[in-house]
Design a protein around this motif. Sequence first.
Motif, PDB file in Angstrom:
ATOM      1  N   GLN A  68      76.681  40.020 -38.084  1.00 29.58           N
ATOM      2  CA  GLN A  68      76.110  40.367 -39.390  1.00 29.58           C
ATOM      3  C   GLN A  68      75.209  41.588 -39.236  1.00 29.58           C
ATOM      4  OE1 GLN A  68      74.534  36.935 -41.708  1.00 29.58           O
ATOM      5  NE2 GLN A  68      75.092  35.770 -39.889  1.00 29.58           N
ATOM      6  N   VAL A  69      75.126  42.372 -40.287  1.00 27.63           N
ATOM      7  CA  VAL A  69      74.245  43.545 -40.295  1.00 27.63           C
ATOM      8  C   VAL A  69      73.038  43.208 -41.170  1.00 27.63           C
ATOM      9  CG1 VAL A  69      74.018  45.955 -41.009  1.00 27.63           C
ATOM     10  CG2 VAL A  69      76.127  45.171 -39.906  1.00 27.63           C
ATOM     11  N   PRO A  70      71.852  43.055 -40.566  1.00 24.45           N
ATOM     12  CA  PRO A  70      70.678  42.671 -41.347  1.00 24.45           C
ATOM     13  C   PRO A  70      69.968  43.833 -42.042  1.00 24.45           C
ATOM     14  CG  PRO A  70      70.099  42.778 -39.051  1.00 24.45           C
ATOM     15  CD  PRO A  70      71.573  43.090 -39.132  1.00 24.45           C
ATOM     16  N   GLY A  71      70.411  45.064 -41.783  1.00 26.24           N
ATOM     17  CA  GLY A  71      69.764  46.198 -42.413  1.00 26.24           C
ATOM     18  C   GLY A  71      70.175  47.500 -41.767  1.00 26.24           C
ATOM     19  N   VAL A  72      69.468  48.550 -42.137  1.00 22.88           N
ATOM     20  CA  VAL A  72      69.769  49.878 -41.605  1.00 22.88           C
ATOM     21  C   VAL A  72      68.543  50.465 -40.930  1.00 22.88           C
ATOM     22  CG1 VAL A  72      71.623  50.397 -43.244  1.00 22.88           C
ATOM     23  CG2 VAL A  72      69.282  50.965 -43.842  1.00 22.88           C
ATOM     24  N   LEU A  73      68.808  51.230 -39.879  1.00 18.03           N
ATOM     25  CA  LEU A  73      67.771  51.978 -39.180  1.00 18.03           C
ATOM     26  C   LEU A  73      67.887  53.438 -39.567  1.00 18.03           C
ATOM     27  CD1 LEU A  73      67.806  50.686 -35.481  1.00 18.03           C
ATOM     28  CD2 LEU A  73      65.871  50.643 -37.065  1.00 18.03           C
ATOM     29  N   ALA A  74      66.760  54.074 -39.812  1.00 16.54           N
ATOM     30  CA  ALA A  74      66.740  55.510 -40.076  1.00 16.54           C
ATOM     31  C   ALA A  74      66.288  56.230 -38.810  1.00 16.54           C
ATOM     32  CB  ALA A  74      65.793  55.819 -41.227  1.00 16.54           C
ATOM     33  N   TYR A  75      66.989  57.293 -38.491  1.00 13.33           N
ATOM     34  CA  TYR A  75      66.712  58.060 -37.280  1.00 13.33           C
ATOM     35  C   TYR A  75      66.320  59.486 -37.641  1.00 13.33           C
ATOM     36  CZ  TYR A  75      69.302  54.446 -34.645  1.00 13.33           C
ATOM     37  OH  TYR A  75      69.731  53.278 -34.081  1.00 13.33           O
ATOM     38  N   LEU A  76      65.390  60.018 -36.875  1.00 14.71           N
ATOM     39  CA  LEU A  76      65.065  61.441 -36.907  1.00 14.71           C
ATOM     40  C   LEU A  76      65.264  61.956 -35.489  1.00 14.71           C
ATOM     41  CD1 LEU A  76      61.846  61.726 -39.106  1.00 14.71           C
ATOM     42  CD2 LEU A  76      64.074  62.763 -39.565  1.00 14.71           C
ATOM     43  N   GLY A  87      70.912  43.203 -47.643  1.00  9.09           N
ATOM     44  CA  GLY A  87      72.084  42.347 -47.500  1.00  9.09           C
ATOM     45  C   GLY A  87      72.315  41.591 -48.791  1.00  9.09           C
ATOM     46  N   PRO A  88      73.393  40.832 -48.862  1.00 14.93           N
ATOM     47  CA  PRO A  88      73.622  40.000 -50.041  1.00 14.93           C
ATOM     48  C   PRO A  88      72.423  39.071 -50.266  1.00 14.93           C
ATOM     49  CG  PRO A  88      75.567  40.048 -48.649  1.00 14.93           C
ATOM     50  CD  PRO A  88      74.469  40.710 -47.874  1.00 14.93           C
ATOM     51  N   ARG A  89      72.034  38.892 -51.494  1.00 14.54           N
ATOM     52  CA  ARG A  89      70.844  38.095 -51.811  1.00 14.54           C
ATOM     53  C   ARG A  89      70.877  36.718 -51.146  1.00 14.54           C
ATOM     54  NH1 ARG A  89      66.710  37.541 -56.222  1.00 14.54           N
ATOM     55  NH2 ARG A  89      66.261  35.313 -56.217  1.00 14.54           N
ATOM     56  N   GLU A  90      72.074  36.121 -51.056  1.00 11.88           N
ATOM     57  CA  GLU A  90      72.175  34.788 -50.474  1.00 11.88           C
ATOM     58  C   GLU A  90      71.745  34.731 -49.015  1.00 11.88           C
ATOM     59  OE1 GLU A  90      75.738  36.540 -51.510  1.00 11.88           O
ATOM     60  OE2 GLU A  90      74.271  36.164 -53.064  1.00 11.88           O
ATOM     61  N   SER A  91      71.689  35.887 -48.350  1.00  7.59           N
ATOM     62  CA  SER A  91      71.298  35.883 -46.943  1.00  7.59           C
ATOM     63  C   SER A  91      69.784  35.765 -46.755  1.00  7.59           C
ATOM     64  CB  SER A  91      71.836  37.126 -46.223  1.00  7.59           C
ATOM     65  OG  SER A  91      71.373  38.305 -46.822  1.00  7.59           O
ATOM     66  N   VAL A 109      74.376  40.371 -56.314  1.00 10.18           N
ATOM     67  CA  VAL A 109      73.538  41.523 -55.971  1.00 10.18           C
ATOM     68  C   VAL A 109      73.286  41.563 -54.473  1.00 10.18           C
ATOM     69  CG1 VAL A 109      72.359  41.518 -58.207  1.00 10.18           C
ATOM     70  CG2 VAL A 109      71.321  40.326 -56.280  1.00 10.18           C
ATOM     71  N   TRP A 110      73.025  42.766 -53.992  1.00 13.73           N
ATOM     72  CA  TRP A 110      72.494  42.968 -52.654  1.00 13.73           C
ATOM     73  C   TRP A 110      71.003  43.205 -52.818  1.00 13.73           C
ATOM     74  CZ3 TRP A 110      75.059  44.822 -47.781  1.00 13.73           C
ATOM     75  CH2 TRP A 110      76.341  44.290 -47.665  1.00 13.73           C
ATOM     76  N   SER A 111      70.212  42.735 -51.868  1.00 12.64           N
ATOM     77  CA  SER A 111      68.760  42.810 -51.982  1.00 12.64           C
ATOM     78  C   SER A 111      68.139  43.639 -50.866  1.00 12.64           C
ATOM     79  CB  SER A 111      68.164  41.399 -51.938  1.00 12.64           C
ATOM     80  OG  SER A 111      68.595  40.630 -53.040  1.00 12.64           O
ATOM     81  N   ALA A 138      75.123  49.642 -48.796  1.00 10.32           N
ATOM     82  CA  ALA A 138      75.585  48.540 -49.654  1.00 10.32           C
ATOM     83  C   ALA A 138      76.831  48.944 -50.426  1.00 10.32           C
ATOM     84  CB  ALA A 138      74.466  48.115 -50.601  1.00 10.32           C
ATOM     85  N   ALA A 139      76.850  50.169 -50.933  1.00  6.08           N
ATOM     86  CA  ALA A 139      78.016  50.658 -51.676  1.00  6.08           C
ATOM     87  C   ALA A 139      79.250  50.668 -50.783  1.00  6.08           C
ATOM     88  CB  ALA A 139      77.743  52.054 -52.232  1.00  6.08           C
ATOM     89  N   GLN A 140      79.087  51.075 -49.525  1.00  4.43           N
ATOM     90  CA  GLN A 140      80.208  51.084 -48.585  1.00  4.43           C
ATOM     91  C   GLN A 140      80.749  49.676 -48.345  1.00  4.43           C
ATOM     92  OE1 GLN A 140      78.607  52.919 -45.081  1.00  4.43           O
ATOM     93  NE2 GLN A 140      78.719  54.993 -45.925  1.00  4.43           N
ATOM     94  N   GLN A 141      79.886  48.686 -48.494  1.00  5.08           N
ATOM     95  CA  GLN A 141      80.293  47.293 -48.290  1.00  5.08           C
ATOM     96  C   GLN A 141      80.822  46.640 -49.570  1.00  5.08           C
ATOM     97  OE1 GLN A 141      80.307  46.371 -45.037  1.00  5.08           O
ATOM     98  NE2 GLN A 141      79.630  48.497 -44.892  1.00  5.08           N
TER      99      GLN A 141
END
Length: 197
Positions: A68-76, A87-91, A109-111, A138-141
């Motif tokens: 499962q993917v719990p979120g995204v990391l931003a990199y610089l 993720g999906p609200r149910e998660s 919804v995704w939250s 989220a859109a990609q998913q």
Amino acid sequence: MTVPDSVMKLDARPVTAERWGDLERLFGPRGANGGCWCTWWRLSRSEFSGYSAAERKQVLQGIVASGQVPGVLAYLDERPVAWCSIGPRESYPALERSRILARVDDQPVWSIVCFFVAREYRKRGLLVPSIQAAVAYAAQQGARIVEAYPVDPRGQAVEAVRSFTGLAPAFERAGFVEVARRSDRRPIMRYVIVPAP
């Protein structure tokens, strides 16, 4: 995915098993917000209170290890500098039990529930591009609605520890609109993703 915002070198990537080390590096030995390890919304309140920071870390690591993917990391410049849990609200079982943040309707919804930014990168405008990156993921998913539960500062300063769900003005700048409010300072906001033609 590259985020089209003022921080042009900000790249966001989903947290997979291969990126677990980057998430550990960002969260540091304290586990982000006081050893939370982004489990506040994933555990019951009694579980959260009863678990040690090490146990919370195991919960999040188990989610990632399961695929499962719990979120995204931003990199610089290839350095992880910000985290956004989405993720999906149910998660998020604790979110599902909240009276203030109860479902608005029966739409899927995704939250977006949490942010963490490395101390030296705070107050540098990373929140809006992090939101945009989470929406793009989220859109990609296949998500069509992304929901958020930020704090509305109402012109007052908000301590970082109280703003881990984000601030309403940043979500407004990212195109979210308020759809419900059951608490003076906690709006429910949504972004509707328009399907590509």
